[in-house]
Design an enzyme around this catalytic site. Structure first.
Site, PDB file in Angstrom:
ATOM      1  N   LYS A  92      -7.346   1.657  -2.341  1.00  0.00           N
ATOM      2  CA  LYS A  92      -6.876   1.103  -1.057  1.00  0.00           C
ATOM      3  C   LYS A  92      -6.774   2.205   0.002  1.00  0.00           C
ATOM      4  O   LYS A  92      -7.112   2.007   1.170  1.00  0.00           O
ATOM      5  CB  LYS A  92      -5.521   0.431  -1.288  1.00  0.00           C
ATOM      6  CG  LYS A  92      -4.807  -0.032  -0.051  1.00  0.00           C
ATOM      7  CD  LYS A  92      -5.497  -1.179   0.654  1.00  0.00           C
ATOM      8  CE  LYS A  92      -4.692  -1.620   1.872  1.00  0.00           C
ATOM      9  NZ  LYS A  92      -5.436  -2.541   2.732  1.00  0.00           N
ATOM     10  N   LYS A 152       0.712   4.921   8.489  1.00  0.00           N
ATOM     11  CA  LYS A 152       1.195   5.258   7.137  1.00  0.00           C
ATOM     12  C   LYS A 152       0.022   5.404   6.172  1.00  0.00           C
ATOM     13  O   LYS A 152      -0.045   6.349   5.388  1.00  0.00           O
ATOM     14  CB  LYS A 152       2.159   4.166   6.665  1.00  0.00           C
ATOM     15  CG  LYS A 152       2.647   4.286   5.260  1.00  0.00           C
ATOM     16  CD  LYS A 152       2.303   3.160   4.296  1.00  0.00           C
ATOM     17  CE  LYS A 152       1.825   1.871   4.747  1.00  0.00           C
ATOM     18  NZ  LYS A 152       1.586   0.830   3.793  1.00  0.00           N
ATOM     19  N   SER A 176       0.871  -1.187   0.000  1.00  0.00           N
ATOM     20  CA  SER A 176       0.000   0.000   0.000  1.00  0.00           C
ATOM     21  C   SER A 176       0.902   1.229   0.000  1.00  0.00           C
ATOM     22  O   SER A 176       1.615   1.456   0.982  1.00  0.00           O
ATOM     23  CB  SER A 176      -0.877   0.035   1.256  1.00  0.00           C
ATOM     24  OG  SER A 176      -1.585  -1.157   1.421  1.00  0.00           O
TER      25      SER A 176
HETATM   26  P1  NAD Z   1       5.532  -6.334   7.385  1.00  0.00           P
HETATM   27  O1  NAD Z   1       6.284  -5.179   7.979  1.00  0.00           O
HETATM   28  O2  NAD Z   1       5.081  -7.458   8.243  1.00  0.00           O
HETATM   29  O3  NAD Z   1       6.384  -6.992   6.190  1.00  0.00           O
HETATM   30  C1  NAD Z   1       7.192  -6.283   5.313  1.00  0.00           C
HETATM   31  C2  NAD Z   1       8.369  -7.171   4.913  1.00  0.00           C
HETATM   32  O4  NAD Z   1       9.191  -6.435   4.014  1.00  0.00           O
HETATM   33  C3  NAD Z   1       9.246  -7.569   6.117  1.00  0.00           C
HETATM   34  O5  NAD Z   1       9.439  -8.972   6.145  1.00  0.00           O
HETATM   35  C4  NAD Z   1      10.540  -6.822   5.870  1.00  0.00           C
HETATM   36  O6  NAD Z   1      11.695  -7.502   6.353  1.00  0.00           O
HETATM   37  C5  NAD Z   1      10.532  -6.720   4.356  1.00  0.00           C
HETATM   38  N1  NAD Z   1      11.404  -5.651   3.868  1.00  0.00           N
HETATM   39  C6  NAD Z   1      11.532  -4.398   4.352  1.00  0.00           C
HETATM   40  N2  NAD Z   1      12.449  -3.719   3.640  1.00  0.00           N
HETATM   41  C7  NAD Z   1      12.886  -4.575   2.679  1.00  0.00           C
HETATM   42  C8  NAD Z   1      13.855  -4.457   1.649  1.00  0.00           C
HETATM   43  N3  NAD Z   1      14.528  -3.328   1.436  1.00  0.00           N
HETATM   44  N4  NAD Z   1      14.065  -5.545   0.863  1.00  0.00           N
HETATM   45  C9  NAD Z   1      13.394  -6.691   1.057  1.00  0.00           C
HETATM   46  N5  NAD Z   1      12.474  -6.861   2.029  1.00  0.00           N
HETATM   47  C10 NAD Z   1      12.231  -5.804   2.821  1.00  0.00           C
HETATM   48  O7  NAD Z   1       4.298  -5.681   6.605  1.00  0.00           O
HETATM   49  P2  NAD Z   1       2.941  -6.417   6.139  1.00  0.00           P
HETATM   50  O8  NAD Z   1       1.949  -6.325   7.244  1.00  0.00           O
HETATM   51  O9  NAD Z   1       3.280  -7.708   5.512  1.00  0.00           O
HETATM   52  O10 NAD Z   1       2.457  -5.372   5.021  1.00  0.00           O
HETATM   53  C11 NAD Z   1       3.039  -5.326   3.713  1.00  0.00           C
HETATM   54  C12 NAD Z   1       2.231  -4.325   2.889  1.00  0.00           C
HETATM   55  O11 NAD Z   1       0.858  -4.779   2.816  1.00  0.00           O
HETATM   56  C13 NAD Z   1       2.180  -2.918   3.523  1.00  0.00           C
HETATM   57  O12 NAD Z   1       2.251  -1.960   2.509  1.00  0.00           O
HETATM   58  C14 NAD Z   1       0.843  -2.897   4.263  1.00  0.00           C
HETATM   59  O13 NAD Z   1       0.344  -1.585   4.395  1.00  0.00           O
HETATM   60  C15 NAD Z   1      -0.009  -3.777   3.351  1.00  0.00           C
HETATM   61  N6  NAD Z   1      -1.126  -4.488   4.015  1.00  0.00           N
HETATM   62  C16 NAD Z   1      -0.971  -5.093   5.233  1.00  0.00           C
HETATM   63  C17 NAD Z   1      -2.060  -5.776   5.790  1.00  0.00           C
HETATM   64  C18 NAD Z   1      -1.957  -6.488   7.129  1.00  0.00           C
HETATM   65  O14 NAD Z   1      -3.017  -6.893   7.667  1.00  0.00           O
HETATM   66  N7  NAD Z   1      -0.780  -6.685   7.683  1.00  0.00           N
HETATM   67  C19 NAD Z   1      -3.280  -5.834   5.111  1.00  0.00           C
HETATM   68  C20 NAD Z   1      -3.390  -5.239   3.869  1.00  0.00           C
HETATM   69  C21 NAD Z   1      -2.311  -4.563   3.321  1.00  0.00           C
END
Ligand code: NAD
Length: 297
Positions: A170, A239, A95
């Site tokens: 979104k 965010k 997102s």
């Molecule tokens: P998270 O923080 O759990 O996971 C993000 C992952 O990205 C982590 O494993 C981190 O190590 C990795 N990462 C960070 N920097 C990196 C880099 N430079 N190279 C490679 N990997 C890297 O976040 P999430 O909850 O999985 O969310 C991911 C996206 O989905 C976000 O944009 C969030 O807003 C969106 N989202 C989350 C949810 C939810 O319920 N958690 C629901 C819908 C959408």
């Protein structure tokens, strides 16, 4: 088919697992060795950076925390664009800001490749069960090509419009989620202070006009047992509210509820709840009202 997956977090990992289990040749990358290790144990191939993923994959998926990280992963040193081949498709599930997503799509197209913004809703449970709602921005022909992946991950796949429009959709959805989460926490706390039983409150509201996803998805699983591991982290919700607040400022759209909700999540961050689930905002209300919204202590 060779598929890449970058970002194996709360959402990305269960999504990648579904693709691995569906039989794709999966190439994965994340900064967290533990996340990569788990995927390797299931049969995925680990790569050291996004460029190595783009060397291999016909379709590259990303699920990253925010715009700055997505841009670094895509356009930075050893980023996707440094090795992306013509004909490759990037599906970004993160997102992020709609205009940045559009700009990235243009940079991808300059390589002869294509991109879809495909932010998701449905939480970690939806990711694990292949039951996400996926909001897609980009060309219809690219969506057709992406369906082989998306049908493993989502129940509702909605083509919203051109590049960036999935992100716009979104942002609007998560503005509501943030407001509804704060409102549900507030209402449950007042109900508790009025002497209502938490479970009866939930059962009643879930069948009444005050119902919301924030209430039904978060009360029983997170708030009542007092278990606040994400889920959807406060930092990520903050965010998303920032994306909405900034978009509204640029377009001169008043957003009193959204700004208020963002401030509530700001207080949560100031109290070190940033990595807890969004339902942990209930703790702010509990503290102020000197009560607990729990079915278990
Ligand atoms: P998270 O923080 O759990 O996971 C993000 C992952 O990205 C982590 O494993 C981190 O190590 C990795 N990462 C960070 N920097 C990196 C880099 N430079 N190279 C490679 N990997 C890297 O976040 P999430 O909850 O999985 O969310 C991911 C996206 O989905 C976000 O944009 C969030 O807003 C969106 N989202 C989350 C949810 C939810 O319920 N958690 C629901 C819908 C959408």
């Amino acid at each position: 088919m060779k598929v890449g997956f970058i970002g194996l977090g709360a959402m990305g990992r269960p999504m990648a697992k579904r693709l691995q289990n569906a039989g794709f040749d999966l190439f994965v990358h994340d900064l967290m060795p533990e996340a990569v290790g788990e995927m390797v144990s299931l049969g995925s191939v680990a790569k050291d950076n996004p460029a190595q993923i783009a060397c291999e994959a016909e379709i590259i998926c990303s699920s990253l925390p925010n715009s700055a990280i997505l841009m670094e992963v895509a356009t930075g040193k050893n980023g996707i664009l440094s090795t992306m081949r013509p004909g490759t498709l990037l599906i970004d599930f993160s997102s992020v800001e709609p205009h940045l997503s559009r700009r990235l799509a243009e940079a991808v197209e300059a390589k002869g490749a294509s991109m879809l913004d495909a932010p998701v809703s449905g939480g970690t449970a939806g990711a694990a069960n292949g039951a996400l709602t996926i909001m897609v921005g980009g060309r219809a022909e690219d969506l057709d090509k992406a369906m082989i992946i998306l049908k493993q991950l989502g129940k509702k796949i909605i083509h919203v419009g051109d590049n960036g429009q999935g992100q716009a959709m979104k942002l609007v959805n998560n503005l509501l989620l943030g407001i509804n989460m704060a409102a549900a926490a507030e209402a449950l706390t007042l109900g508790r202070k009025l002497g209502l039983n938490p479970k009866i409150m939930l059962d009643t509201i879930a069948q009444s006009s005050g119902a919301s996803y924030a209430l039904t998805a978060k009360a029983e699983k997170f708030i009542f047992p007092g278990k606040f591991a994400p889920g959807f982290a406060v930092d990520l919700q903050y965010k998303d509210l920032e994306l909405a607040v900034n978009a509204a400022k640029n377009l001169t759209v008043p957003l009193p509820m959204g700004n208020q909700a963002q401030q509530i999540f700001e207080v949560a961050r100031a109290k070190d709840l940033g990595r807890e689930d969004i339902s942990s905002v209930v703790k702010l209300y509990e503290e102020a009202a000197k009560t607990k919204v729990r079915t278990q202590s």
